[in-house]
Motif scaffolding. Sequence first.
Motif, short mmCIF file in Angstrom:
data_model
loop_
_atom_site.label_atom_id
_atom_site.label_comp_id
_atom_site.label_asym_id
_atom_site.label_seq_id
_atom_site.Cartn_x
_atom_site.Cartn_y
_atom_site.Cartn_z
N MET A 1 38.78 -18.65 -3.67
CA MET A 1 38.87 -18.05 -2.33
C MET A 1 38.04 -16.77 -2.28
N THR A 2 36.76 -16.92 -2.65
CA THR A 2 35.81 -15.82 -2.56
C THR A 2 34.47 -16.40 -2.14
N VAL A 3 33.61 -15.51 -1.69
CA VAL A 3 32.22 -15.92 -1.45
C VAL A 3 31.34 -14.68 -1.48
N GLY A 4 30.13 -14.85 -2.01
CA GLY A 4 29.12 -13.80 -1.93
C GLY A 4 27.96 -14.33 -1.09
N ILE A 5 27.49 -13.51 -0.17
CA ILE A 5 26.35 -13.90 0.68
C ILE A 5 25.26 -12.86 0.52
N ASP A 6 24.15 -13.26 -0.08
CA ASP A 6 23.03 -12.33 -0.28
C ASP A 6 22.17 -12.30 0.97
N LEU A 7 21.92 -11.09 1.46
CA LEU A 7 20.98 -10.92 2.57
C LEU A 7 19.72 -10.25 2.04
N ALA A 8 18.60 -10.57 2.63
CA ALA A 8 17.34 -9.90 2.23
C ALA A 8 17.45 -8.42 2.57
N SER A 9 16.93 -7.59 1.66
CA SER A 9 16.95 -6.15 1.92
C SER A 9 15.98 -5.82 3.04
N LYS A 10 16.28 -4.73 3.74
CA LYS A 10 15.34 -4.23 4.75
C LYS A 10 14.17 -3.57 4.05
N PRO A 11 13.00 -3.58 4.68
CA PRO A 11 11.85 -2.95 4.02
C PRO A 11 12.09 -1.47 3.73
N ASP A 12 12.94 -0.82 4.53
CA ASP A 12 13.12 0.62 4.33
C ASP A 12 14.31 0.97 3.46
N GLY A 13 14.85 0.03 2.69
CA GLY A 13 15.87 0.47 1.74
C GLY A 13 16.84 -0.61 1.34
N VAL A 14 17.04 -0.70 0.02
CA VAL A 14 18.03 -1.64 -0.51
C VAL A 14 19.42 -1.14 -0.09
N GLY A 15 20.24 -2.03 0.39
CA GLY A 15 21.61 -1.68 0.75
C GLY A 15 21.78 -1.31 2.22
N LYS A 16 20.67 -1.13 2.93
CA LYS A 16 20.78 -0.68 4.32
C LYS A 16 21.34 -1.79 5.21
N ARG A 17 20.83 -3.01 5.02
CA ARG A 17 21.31 -4.11 5.85
C ARG A 17 22.79 -4.38 5.55
N GLY A 18 23.14 -4.30 4.28
CA GLY A 18 24.54 -4.50 3.90
C GLY A 18 25.45 -3.47 4.55
N PHE A 19 25.00 -2.21 4.54
CA PHE A 19 25.80 -1.14 5.13
C PHE A 19 25.92 -1.33 6.64
N GLU A 20 24.82 -1.74 7.25
CA GLU A 20 24.86 -1.98 8.70
C GLU A 20 25.84 -3.13 9.01
N ALA A 21 25.87 -4.12 8.12
CA ALA A 21 26.79 -5.24 8.33
C ALA A 21 28.25 -4.77 8.23
N LEU A 22 28.50 -3.91 7.24
CA LEU A 22 29.86 -3.35 7.07
C LEU A 22 30.28 -2.59 8.33
N GLU A 23 29.36 -1.78 8.86
CA GLU A 23 29.66 -1.00 10.06
C GLU A 23 29.84 -1.93 11.27
N ALA A 24 28.94 -2.89 11.40
CA ALA A 24 29.04 -3.82 12.54
C ALA A 24 30.36 -4.58 12.48
N ALA A 25 30.75 -4.98 11.29
CA ALA A 25 32.01 -5.72 11.13
C ALA A 25 33.18 -4.87 11.64
N PHE A 26 33.21 -3.62 11.21
CA PHE A 26 34.34 -2.75 11.55
C PHE A 26 34.34 -2.36 13.02
#
Length: 447
Positions: free
Chosen positions: A380-405
């Motif tokens: 009961m887990t899953v990892g989903i890799d998204l491509a990094s944004k050109p301007d920084g590793v982790g930025k798209r992930g952080f934006e997703a966390l914020e968008a989710a919340f």
Amino acid sequence: MASNRSSATAIVPNDLEPYWMPFTANRAFKARPRLIARAKDMHYFTLDGRKLIDAAAGLWCTNAGHNRDPIVAAIQRQAAELDYAPAFQFSHPKAFELASRIAALAPGDLDHVFFCNSGSEAVDTALKIALAFHNVRGNASRVRLIGRERGYHGVGFGGVAVGGIVGNRKMFGALIAGVDHLSTTYNRAEQAFTVGEPEWGAHLADELDRLVALHDASTIAAVIVEPVAASTGVLAPPKGYLQKLRAICDKHGILLIFDEVITGFGRMGYAFAAERYGVIPDMITFAKGVTSGAVPMGGVLVRKHIYDAFMRGPEHVIELFHGYTYSAHPLACAAGLATLDIYREEGLFERARKLETPWAQAAMGLKGLPNVLDIRPVGMTVGIDLASKPDGVGKRGFEALEAAFYDHDLTLRAVGDTLAMSPPLIVSEDQIGEIFDKVGKIIRQVA
Ligand SMILES: Cc1ncc(COP(=O)(O)O)c(C=O)c1O
């Protein structure tokens, strides 16, 4: 119509500055806080009363769901009856009862439990037991510890040393000496979009033989791995990999430790992932799900021969010079017993096993969305890799966390640009649909 607003009046802090938050982008958080007021079952409620579905079981820990009445009541009763008993040279009945219950859930002769208060403490305890075990048996030269790249074993010096996350290691000096690492089992070219355990990669366990050839078995105490490496993005073990590791450890007298801080207590459809993989390690570390996150608790399950090796010498002498003031704290034991009752009465481990297929199917439905490089459901887990944004590793992930919340009333984990989900095991099939529908929208939003 059911309201999405909470009637709870939450106290809003007037100063966010003094609290230095762990593993958090403090300045970004304090500029735009994500504060949670209360929780129930599958949901969190924000201070302004929004209801969020919790797709991460808190931090992979509230496996029985949030604020379950029997756990709440058990903690309340315990606090009123016995707040604390000394952990050294004294104890209280629930410590023994909980150890027996956990031992009964564990496979093979993993039948003794050393309690502590977190996953990090569990890992450092297991590593110390491994060193001391060899020592009491006259093999004091067995001091090396082997971890794995992309492993997460908490934040103690031992756990960071055997762990394989550069960000957690690079600031903290030489850590502990005599540690080596196996390669990660993840290879996107060979494994992308695999449901469950990948076919490719069992041969990577042979690296242990290479490390033995380099260091000699007589210098190696233990190997520690997560059966599924969760924190770095949910990396399931290749088919046959863990079995091979076990065989190589046996061949060389090396102890095998499974760090089941996340995989334990139902996450992989069994009490412990060791059972899913049919491999009995010498020790299992656990935490999180043992109390469904309600009170901090961790521990180490050890096989009988390990415990027995220490039980000698004069009977008045302490056998292992290790422990914590709050080992087997009464509140944690009460919460643990109530949690195990829920797991049993509601069949939550079996439920996780049944939900694994619909969970994986819903997750794989996101394949083809923008920037999705890999989707890895297991248990009961899953990892989903998204491509990094050109301007920084982790930025798209952080934006997703914020968008989710903020925009989609969902909580998830974002590790770099990988999204990880692991809902409470009480999740319904409808809620699984709701979660992945929201995650799909989030992925499109951050494209
Ligand atoms: C496998 C594993 N080990 C150890 C830990 C550390 O646990 P804690 O944060 O309770 O110290 C974690 C935490 O996520 C973990 O996933």
